[in-house]
Design an enzyme around this catalytic site. Structure first.
Site, PDB file in Angstrom:
ATOM      1  N   LYS A   1      62.961  72.149   2.838  1.00 30.61           N
ATOM      2  CA  LYS A   1      62.267  70.637   3.088  1.00 30.61           C
ATOM      3  C   LYS A   1      61.949  70.326   4.626  1.00 30.61           C
ATOM      4  CE  LYS A   1      61.359  68.825  -1.045  1.00 30.61           C
ATOM      5  NZ  LYS A   1      59.272  68.193  -0.906  1.00 30.61           N
ATOM      6  N   HIS A   2      62.304  72.159   5.223  1.00 31.95           N
ATOM      7  CA  HIS A   2      62.109  71.704   6.854  1.00 31.95           C
ATOM      8  C   HIS A   2      61.708  73.514   7.691  1.00 31.95           C
ATOM      9  CE1 HIS A   2      66.458  72.591   5.715  1.00 31.95           C
ATOM     10  NE2 HIS A   2      66.520  73.702   6.619  1.00 31.95           N
ATOM     11  N   ALA A   3      61.882  73.359   8.908  1.00 36.33           N
ATOM     12  CA  ALA A   3      61.819  74.925   9.352  1.00 36.33           C
ATOM     13  C   ALA A   3      62.645  74.703  10.169  1.00 36.33           C
ATOM     14  CB  ALA A   3      59.816  74.898   9.519  1.00 36.33           C
TER      15      ALA A   3
ATOM     16  N   ILE B   1      62.560  71.229  12.357  1.00 35.40           N
ATOM     17  CA  ILE B   1      61.472  70.355  12.088  1.00 35.40           C
ATOM     18  C   ILE B   1      61.653  69.888  10.694  1.00 35.40           C
ATOM     19  CG2 ILE B   1      59.035  70.388  12.583  1.00 35.40           C
ATOM     20  CD1 ILE B   1      58.812  72.669  14.459  1.00 35.40           C
TER      21      ILE B   1
ATOM     22  N   ARG C   1      60.200  76.355   4.862  1.00 31.60           N
ATOM     23  CA  ARG C   1      61.044  76.999   3.496  1.00 31.60           C
ATOM     24  C   ARG C   1      61.527  75.336   3.072  1.00 31.60           C
ATOM     25  NH1 ARG C   1      65.648  78.175   7.232  1.00 31.60           N
ATOM     26  NH2 ARG C   1      63.802  78.067   8.091  1.00 31.60           N
TER      27      ARG C   1
END
Ligand code: T46
Length: 134
Positions: A48-50, A120, A95
């Site tokens: 749950k981030h980039a 992020i 992702r």
């Protein structure tokens, strides 16, 4: 979408199997960091981030999990469940990882040292960054 699956060459004989990973050869960047995820359980999601600048290869050495990949326009899902297939994820890709099998082991090769500032972790901010960078 800035991701792809890479098939690794397997050296196998009657003793078992071996795969070699080399930076700037079958791994498409210089490897600066390796980490692994293990003792997973199905109930929890990860990711749950980039990443703004990071490139990674993720390999399910044992077990399986599902990846959701999102470039801000499209969302795609795939399963990682083979030790001879690496998932390359480039920059600016959101992702999520879920449906882990018990005790799944992921090995991750990264192009950069760990830097929390480079993550992020808010989806709205990710969309904002994508829209301002093009
Ligand atoms: C990714 C997916 C596939 C460190 O101190 N150093 C490190 O190198 C890493 C990767 C993490 N950490 C710390 C940061 C957190 O306090 O370990 C803790 C758990 O990290 P996180 O919640 O980011 O873990 P995941 O599984 O959600 O994501 C990880 C990677 O962080 C990420 O880059 O793409 O695996």
């Amino acid at each position: 979408m800035n991701y792809r699956l890479i098939n690794m060459k397997v050296f196998g004989d009657e003793r078992g199997k071996l795969i070699s990973l080399e930076g700037n050869k079958n791994i498409p960047f210089e490897i600066k960091r390796v980490y692994y995820i293990y003792d997973t359980i199905p109930d929890f999601e990860r990711g749950k981030h980039a990443h703004k600048n990071l490139e990674q290869i993720i390999i399910a050495i044992d077990g399986s999990c599902q990846f959701v990949l999102d470039d801000g326009k499209r969302r795609e899902e795939l399963w990682l469940n083979r030790p001879d297939v690496g998932l390359y994820i480039g920059k600016n890709m959101w992702r999520e990882m879920r449906h882990f099998s018990y005790g799944c082991k992921l090995m991750i090769l990264a192009s950069e040292y760990y830097d929390e500032k480079e993550y992020i972790r808010d989806y709205d901010k990710f969309i904002e960054e994508i829209n301002t960078s093009f």
